[in-house]
Design an enzyme around this catalytic site. Structure first.
Site, PDB file in Angstrom:
ATOM      1  N   TYR B 434     -14.928   9.057  19.201  1.00 48.36           N
ATOM      2  CA  TYR B 434     -15.778   7.982  18.636  1.00 48.36           C
ATOM      3  C   TYR B 434     -15.248   6.577  18.926  1.00 48.36           C
ATOM      4  O   TYR B 434     -14.198   6.424  19.507  1.00 48.36           O
ATOM      5  CB  TYR B 434     -16.116   8.213  17.167  1.00 48.36           C
ATOM      6  CG  TYR B 434     -15.052   8.265  16.092  1.00 48.36           C
ATOM      7  CD1 TYR B 434     -13.779   7.755  16.246  1.00 48.36           C
ATOM      8  CD2 TYR B 434     -15.389   8.824  14.844  1.00 48.36           C
ATOM      9  CE1 TYR B 434     -12.869   7.799  15.195  1.00 48.36           C
ATOM     10  CE2 TYR B 434     -14.478   8.878  13.798  1.00 48.36           C
ATOM     11  CZ  TYR B 434     -13.215   8.357  13.988  1.00 48.36           C
ATOM     12  OH  TYR B 434     -12.324   8.386  12.951  1.00 48.36           O
ATOM     13  N   GLU B 435     -16.046   5.605  18.600  1.00 52.80           N
ATOM     14  CA  GLU B 435     -15.745   4.190  18.901  1.00 52.80           C
ATOM     15  C   GLU B 435     -15.575   3.981  20.409  1.00 52.80           C
ATOM     16  O   GLU B 435     -14.740   3.187  20.862  1.00 52.80           O
ATOM     17  CB  GLU B 435     -14.485   3.767  18.136  1.00 52.80           C
ATOM     18  CG  GLU B 435     -14.365   2.282  17.877  1.00 52.80           C
ATOM     19  CD  GLU B 435     -15.583   1.674  17.219  1.00 52.80           C
ATOM     20  OE1 GLU B 435     -16.084   2.232  16.229  1.00 52.80           O
ATOM     21  OE2 GLU B 435     -16.054   0.616  17.709  1.00 52.80           O
ATOM     22  N   GLY B 436     -16.418   4.680  21.200  1.00 53.77           N
ATOM     23  CA  GLY B 436     -16.297   4.647  22.665  1.00 53.77           C
ATOM     24  C   GLY B 436     -15.351   5.742  23.103  1.00 53.77           C
ATOM     25  O   GLY B 436     -14.161   5.672  22.806  1.00 53.77           O
ATOM     26  N   GLN B 441     -13.317   3.855  27.454  1.00 57.83           N
ATOM     27  CA  GLN B 441     -12.234   2.864  27.330  1.00 57.83           C
ATOM     28  C   GLN B 441     -11.609   2.609  28.703  1.00 57.83           C
ATOM     29  O   GLN B 441     -11.311   1.470  29.071  1.00 57.83           O
ATOM     30  CB  GLN B 441     -11.133   3.358  26.382  1.00 57.83           C
ATOM     31  CG  GLN B 441     -11.593   3.750  24.990  1.00 57.83           C
ATOM     32  CD  GLN B 441     -12.190   2.599  24.203  1.00 57.83           C
ATOM     33  OE1 GLN B 441     -11.772   1.450  24.356  1.00 57.83           O
ATOM     34  NE2 GLN B 441     -13.181   2.889  23.390  1.00 57.83           N
TER      35      GLN B 441
END
Lengths: 589, 589
Positions: B434-436, B441
């Site tokens: 999650y969060e990319g 990244q």
């Protein structure tokens, strides 16, 4: 919902084109394994696994096994019916002795079938596979009476089997065993103690369960030298024996298999082989069991990667870096992204390389038993000494890594149970732990197999790879050069260990896991060279499926370019030694 | 049952001795963060996390969240009471603006507290942490009226917050968003659509939930340029708004957090910032969010490794390779085995290196906002451009690997739920997604941050590390030499990418993950040199706890000797390029 397509084409390629099983048609079992028969068996096996076992994998994980108040256990819905189909189909007897109803086919062929079963349903696979282990052991060590009593029913699947080693205080170190076996006047023994982590320990699939149990006969030698092996049937003449399931373990995965705590309370039991030779008996089975667990790692990894590739071809998200590939769609399928392709091709090159390595290992097991000359049998044994711990650890570590990457391909959906990917990760995880943790495999390789007979096995391995590179270097230097470089790292690491582990065994322990990985990469490099050269020849001769062979060569190039050079890093880790590691204070970790 | 001891000593060492926060006492927030205050806060925080949140971690995992037929959701037992203690203790306001009841402390200090919460109970942590994200965003972009309406209640924990980005057809590629926001006459909007994977989306911990939702205003630009950001309160003036939890996702882990599917059906909502600038708004919050997720990876990894070390000191099995260490016991504790020590010291050196890196990242976030000179602020921003994606991916990938190794230390017991180790693995897994995702990244690093302004950030980074090695090379060459070697690999990789990604962007994509790992290792090498030199100085000056500093230096040596040289292998992976990868047929993966 995940799916599974048995990779029959790749299996047949390995058995027929790479390992060329036809060469061995003079040997026991192989005469029955003509290419036609192999193809028919694998196709029938694929159908069974795809249609019967795979659909029960996710439901089995969700439902798990149920222990009832009377200690009986019910396997997940559908398992009993599937087990009957498995038994009726004769799958339990594929490689079992024909005298007791088996088909006596080569181990290498059995391994291809095993892979399918573990891909389709790892939890289910342990019910029949542990039985096969019991069959193989009793066939080797049981008395004639024991063989007559147990083998036919076990091979037919009417009865099933288990292995009982672990106790609460005793895992790797079997010397700490406390379960005791007291001699009775009738020649039997009374077993008392607690065994844990017993896969398929109690269930409703078979009429009876035959437990093989390690225990100590009071008055025997201390430690592992005082361990004996016993048969403990759940039922004797239809009546309950003194063994009961105390609980089912709650685990990370493998929920469809009942991992039991078994309480033995004066259970009637029968000695297998001689007193105090129980550990030796277990060792006889260890090669097949560890090779089998390596194949479990491969099997889960294969099905996980298949599903990730399907998702990547289907899921629309973002655009190719080099510009839209499908401008008419809202977005490109994520398989256009190099980082997604990297995860999938990593999975493919490790799975196909691992499959080649495992099947070669299976063939070597057949040759170690049945090859005609002493020399061939000894060579096979030397190779197996190195390859068994390597295949077990490497294929299960890679299996977990690949399943994790496959899950990653699905992004957030990979974390959701419905898609089934997280189950593959949870299930794959056990294969790194059981049948000897991967750290124990590495110690076995470095501490036992490597120094054995003055390093005979590793020298034979070096010689074989060097010979291979020499034979094919002129025409196929593209593949033999990187292999030779990697071999150089392995040789340097072996030399370092020889020089530094003698004076300090901790240097061997500290480098063991890296050494196993290094040897494993060389072994995969050998397999990829073998496959690439096989396929290049086929392409040159215009034989077979052109695209298939081209993809093999491309995957070999990918492995050689990206992964094989990592051997240097593993050498560096070994060379770092053990000084800081051992000097570090225990309470400061 | 697993335990947790907050590593306060290591935290204080980083904040006081390594990062020397006192240097910044002239900056906003730092004046309140004297060493005494820092110590008091961390000790109080440790007590809360060890005694209140950690004991709910395993029970929360087993129980999970419950959705009732009316769509309401109950968090696991004890979470509501713990949340009240968290809020009453003022923990939600640690770094929040003082105007609305926060304490305005530096981000770097907040990060140390965050680490403790994620170690103690990752599932719980998301309830308050998402609220903190909403607070930070509204503080930056909200109108004065919105700040007045929401901030005080959010900071006090009376209300909580969520972020709504993902939809079934739309994850990474937000351009595919379908949720729509139609303007009403009163200036508000009506939001309709389905959002998935919403952490803390519905629960009983707070009186109200403030959803931040990305949606498209009809008639706006296509793709990401047409996305706007809205506030959607669950309750307005105590009355239900048009948002409901349709289901809770069944996940691999993180069971204590309610990951919801939310249905918006004409929900009343309020625009944040300007129309069509929703994506920009989210980007403002991204650094803090991604740094926070990196710290989650670290937090789970830390507690997993602690428990593995405890087990290794306790569990008796086998004997040391160099002869029995505790001959009076039945066996030695398994911590005597080099391969067990390797797993634990790997965990330790990556955790402590990762902690240093993350806290330095937190300090840079403070400096990017508050440093006095343009030059300092710009330098901090350059560093963050590289470090944010690196910390997020590296610390979560390592977190999962270390948690897996920690589980391995326990052997079969690691696979059993009771011991809690398998939960750490299942929980850590989400942080890579999650969060990319970590692949995203890597693409952000290589595709966006690296080429930005002609490579300004990476050049500044090279310059800084080179300067560091020059400054300390004479006295501390033992640590600067390996760092310089690793930097050489990073420079060569950067050059290769510059030369090869321009003509073919797939070369950047194919090498992105390896490049991120390579940069991450250099960054950890920098941190370990920094810590080793700090501790060597302390030892020379006879300052502080001698054993602590000696262990730091030993761990630095271990990292430098065993792990840092792996940068070469990552370079090799990058250099392998993308040709085979991209040429491989889509249907053959």
């Amino acid at each position: 919902m995940p799916t599974y397509r048995a990779p029959i084409k790749d299996m047949l390629y390995l058995l027929n084109d790479v390992l060329k099983l036809e060469r061995y048609s003079n040997l026991k079992g192989f005469s029955e394994a003509s290419p036609d028969i192999i193809s028919a068996i694998l196709k029938e096996g694929a159908k069974f696994n795809e249609e019967v076992l795979q659909p029960l994998n996710q439901s089995g994980d969700r439902e798990g096994c149920t222990r009832h108040s009377d200690g009986s256990v019910t396997a997940p819905k559908g398992f009993k019916e599937a087990y009957k189909l498995y038994s009726d189909g004769g799958w339990g007897g594929l490689t079992a002795p024909p005298e007791y109803g088996g088909q006596g086919l080569p181990h290498v062929l059995g391994l291809a079938f095993e892979e399918m079963v573990t891909s389709a349903n790892l939890s289910f696979s342990l019910y029949p596979f542990l039985t096969s282990g019991v069959v193989a052991l009793l066939d080797k060590l049981g008395s004639n009476e024991q063989k007559e009593t147990y083998l036919t029913n076990l091979i037919a699947g009417k009865w099933s089997g288990t292995m009982n080693l672990t106790e609460p205080q005793c895992g790797t170190d079997l010397g700490l065993l406390r379960t005791k076996a007291e001699a009775e006047k009738d020649g039997s023994y009374k077993i008392t103690g607690t065994k844990i982590f017993i896969s398929a320990g109690e269930h409703d699939l078979s009429e009876n369960i035959i437990h093989l149990v390690l225990a100590k006969i009071p008055g025997g030698p201390d430690g592992v030298k005082g361990i004996s092996l016993f048969i403990v049937p759940k039922l004797i003449d239809g009546k309950a024996n003194g063994v009961a399931c105390g609980s089912i373990e709650e685990k990370m995965g493998l929920h469809g298999n009942s991992t039991c705590l078994l309480n033995y309370d004066g259970a009637k039991s029968f000695l297998v082989g001689k007193e105090h030779e129980g550990l030796k008996a277990m060792f006889i089975m260890m090669n097949a069991a560890r090779l089998g667990v390596g194949v479990q790692g491969l099997g889960v990894s294969e099905v996980a990667n298949q599903n990730a590739a399907d998702y990547a071809r289907d899921r629309l998200q973002g655009r190719a870096l080099s510009g839209a590939k499908y401008p008419d769609k809202d977005a490109d399928p994520i398989i256009v992204h190099p980082d997604v392709r990297r995860m999938l091709l990593d999975g493919k090159c490790f799975n196909e390389g691992g499959r080649a390595l495992a099947y070669w290992g299976g063939l070597l097991m057949d040759l170690a038993e049945s090859a005609e000359s002493d020399q061939e049998r000894d060579h096979a044994k030397d190779m197996l000494a190195l390859l068994i711990p390597t295949i077990k650890s490497l294929l299960t570590d890679l299996g977990y890594e690949i399943a994790t990457n496959a899950q990653q391909v699905l992004g957030g959906h990979g974390y959701i149970a419905e898609w089934g990917m997280e189950q593959f990760v949870r299930d794959a995880r056990i294969t790194q732990i059981y049948e000897g943790t991967n750290g124990i495999q590495a110690l076995d390789l470095v501490g036992r197999k490597l120094p054995r007979e003055g390093g005979q096995a590793i020298r034979a391995y070096f010689e074989m790879i060097e010979g291979y590179c020499k034979d094919y270097g002129k025409d196929y230097g593209e593949f033999t050069s990187p292999l030779k470089n990697a071999l150089g790292d392995l040789q340097q690491a072996s030399l370092w260990l020889m020089q530094n582990a003698m004076k300090n065994p901790d240097n061997a322990g500290a480098g063991a896991t890296s050494y196993l990985r290094l040897l494993g990469y060389v072994a995969l490099g050998h397999m990829w060279a073998w496959m690439a050269i096989t396929s290049q020849k086929a392409l040159a001769d215009g034989v077979g499926d052109k695209t298939f062979h081209q993809n093999k060569v491309a995957t070999a190039r990918y492995f050689m370019g990206r992964h094989l050079p990592q051997t240097r890093g593993y050498y560096k880790m070994i060379e770092a030694g053990s000084d800081e590691l051992m000097a570090f204070p225990d309470d400061a970790f």
